[in-house]
Enzyme design. Structure first.
Site, PDB file in Angstrom:
ATOM      1  CB  SER A   1      -0.952  -0.033   1.192  1.00  0.00           C
ATOM      2  OG  SER A   1      -1.875   1.012   1.116  1.00  0.00           O
TER       3      SER A   1
ATOM      4  CG  ASP B   1      -2.820  -0.578  -2.808  1.00  0.00           C
ATOM      5  OD1 ASP B   1      -2.637   0.558  -2.338  1.00  0.00           O
ATOM      6  OD2 ASP B   1      -3.527  -1.437  -2.247  1.00  0.00           O
TER       7      ASP B   1
ATOM      8  CG  ASP C   1      -6.224   0.601  -1.395  1.00  0.00           C
ATOM      9  OD1 ASP C   1      -5.411   1.552  -1.294  1.00  0.00           O
ATOM     10  OD2 ASP C   1      -6.211  -0.380  -0.618  1.00  0.00           O
TER      11      ASP C   1
END
Length: 573
Positions: free
Chosen positions: A144, A305, A307
């Site tokens: 992340s 990533d 998100d």
């Protein structure tokens, strides 16, 4: 086995390759480093693995990834899910493609078919793909927004969300049960492909994912109307968002999208980013410079990533770009969706909005205004994704939107995890709608504050490293649990919730109830005037986090109240 015994085993056993042994030989005289690498196993927690890349049991490497995957494979076989397969995605970090392959080939050697993306993809696309392909499980190789020396591995289940109880604990037990590296299976990649156990995926999933995202657009005609005028600056932070974000904006008709050139291409070293986190203002330095050059309306950035989304919006009165918290950007999208779906009569029956217990209280005001059910869950987007599954199973509600304070949200049910690609798309539509009205996103935020109240939130974290640090954090939690404060400064506590003991106490009446949520080491204090404070040890870092929120009469009043609450909390500690 002591850490030195483990170190020597890695040095001497034929299972480990030459490069690994050479790396370990280079540190053999650094006892502290050897101890740190071997004093424990890299823990497979409820979110999977995350750690520094390197050789050793307490590091991310092909052996720890393979070992964890063997545990997952054993669990999948026990669940009779081997024939359904596993989808795998990975990001732009060091060793991400290699770790993805190691996981795939371990699964293949256990007779489990894998579907591996041809190149890096956002985390939400994994959530989408595994459901499209009917897989039993999914894996994303990502750390992340952690610094570049880290990598990680997140496990998903058939509903598309990260694994929740009781399966998370059951998988952890299977992973712990794999103690012998020689018992871990793997196979040759070409052999796996020849046997149909390693399948490469890409374009078809990409195309269908894009079509799903477009279903969330409410006013495509507005986008076309202002497409020549609206200007967007975007940074993928050298991660996975670049191609899908640019594609969706282009296909919707946005013409002026400027990508930060230094942060456009995948870069595992994040050369221009000390910390590739959209919560960090320093990460926006280059994007804001470009925004001023282009006179952009909005600046958006997705984490590696893709998100989570961070944004800045132009305040036309001051000429400055204003940072938005995850609560603010999430509430902008929520207000737009609820208002426009109500106006266009496209709101589904029994609509529900889902947030976490540490998300802004503005969510209560917004859902009340539109007659939408609000459901609060524990911290972690997997619990929001889980609610979608429950809605489908029971038919009780229809999911409209979900958000958490940590810059993650989801419009639609194509994925069961936070999705920054759909968030960028939704926010771009909101910006277009505002442009048509002659206002900015910041103006719309002020309108919302005037309508619902000036809600403002922040976080305060204390880092305590090592074994002693964990004990100090535990002691802090127990002190608050055993003797909950009656007030924080001038704000009285009206309700105390202990999610670990599943207990809710109304301090005004003395009445007791239950939280209705799974057990979790979280303490929540509801305060007067729509204020609140929540304590929670971090699940991934040696920290205790305190979340807090207030409601003011204007921006300044909210700031003053939040500072007072933060100081009162520090005094309690």
């Amino acid at each position: 086995m002591s850490y030195m015994d483990e170190f020597n085993f890695w040095l001497e056993d034929d299972y480990f390759d030459r490069a690994t042994k050479d790396e370990l030989l280079a540190i053999r005289n650094d006892e502290k480093e050897v101890e740190d690498r071997f004093y424990k196993e890299l823990e497979f927690g409820t979110g999977g693995l995350r750690g520094v890349i390197g050789a050793g049991t307490n590091r991310m490497n092909i052996y720890t990834v393979r070992k964890a995957t063997q545990g997952l494979a054993n669990y999948i076989i026990k669940q009779n899910g081997a024939d359904r397969g596993v989808a795998i995605a990975y990001d732009s970090r060091r060793m991400s493609p290699e770790f993805a392959d190691e996981a795939a080939l371990c699964l293949a050697a256990n007779g489990i078919k894998t579907y591996v993306f041809e190149s890096l993809r956002p985390t939400p696309m994994l959530s989408y793909a595994l459901r499209q392909l009917g897989c039993i499980s999914g894996i994303v190789v990502t750390a992340s927004h952690n610094p570049p020396e880290y990598n990680g591995y997140k496990a998903y289940w058939e509903d598309g969300a990260q694994v929740t109880a009781p399966k998370d604990k059951e998988i952890i037990e299977e992973v712990k049960a794999v103690t012998d590296y020689h018992a871990v299976k793997t196979m040759d990649k070409q052999e796996a492909m020849d046997k149909g156990l390693y399948v490469v995926i890409g374009k078809e999933i990409d195309d269908s994912y894009m079509e799903e995202l477009k279903k969330q657009i409410i006013h495509p005609e507005v986008i076309k109307e202002v497409a020549d005028d609206i200007k967007i600056v975007y940074s993928p932070f050298n991660g996975t968002g670049n191609i899908p974000v640019r594609r969706i904006l282009k296909e919707l008709g946005f013409k002026n999208v400027y990508v930060v050139p230094e942060q456009e291409m995948p870069d595992p070293n994040f050369t221009t980013l000390a910390y590739p986190n959209p919560e960090d203002p320093a990460a926006f330095e280059l994007a804001l410079k470009l925004a001023k050059e282009k006179d952009a309306d909005v600046v958006m950035a997705t984490d590696p990533d893709a998100d989570r989304l961070g944004i800045y919006a132009l305040n036309r009165k001051t000429g400055e770009y204003v940072p938005f918290t995850g609560n603010m950007s999430g509430m902008l999208i929520a207000e737009y969706i609820l208002r426009e779906r109500t106006a266009t009569k496209t709101m589904p029956e029994n609509p529900a909005l889902v947030t976490t217990i540490v998300t802004t209280n503005m969510a209560h005001a917004i859902t009340k205004a539109y007659g939408i059910k609000l459901i609060e869950v524990l911290t972690g987007f997997k619990y929001i994704g889980e609610q979608i599954k429950f809605f489908e199973q029971t038919g009780s509600n229809n999911y409209v939107f979900g958000l958490e304070e940590s810059y993650g949200c989801l419009a639609g049910t194509h994925a069961r995890d936070k999705d920054a690609v759909v968030a960028v798309m939704c926010l771009a539509e909101v910006a277009a709608y505002c442009k048509k009205q002659g206002i900015s996103l910041w103006d719309m935020m002020i309108e919302m504050y005037e309508k619902y109240g000036y809600y403002k939130e922040s976080q305060y974290a204390i880092t305590k490293k090592g074994k002693e640090g964990l004990e100090e954090i535990a002691a802090m939690m127990e002190k608050l649990r055993a003797n909950p404060p009656k007030a924080f400064g001038d704000l009285k506590v009206t309700e105390f919730r202990d999610y670990k003991l599943d207990k809710v106490v109304n301090l005004e009446t003395g009445a007791e109830g239950t939280t209705g949520l799974p057990s979790s080491n979280v303490l929540y204090f509801a305060l007067e005037n729509d204020s609140w404070c929540c304590a929670r040890p971090s699940g991934t870092e040696p920290k205790i986090k305190f979340y807090m929120g207030v409601k003011g009469t204007d921006l300044k009043d909210a700031e003053v109240k939040l500072e007072a609450l933060t100081n009162a909390l520090k005094e309690q500690l």
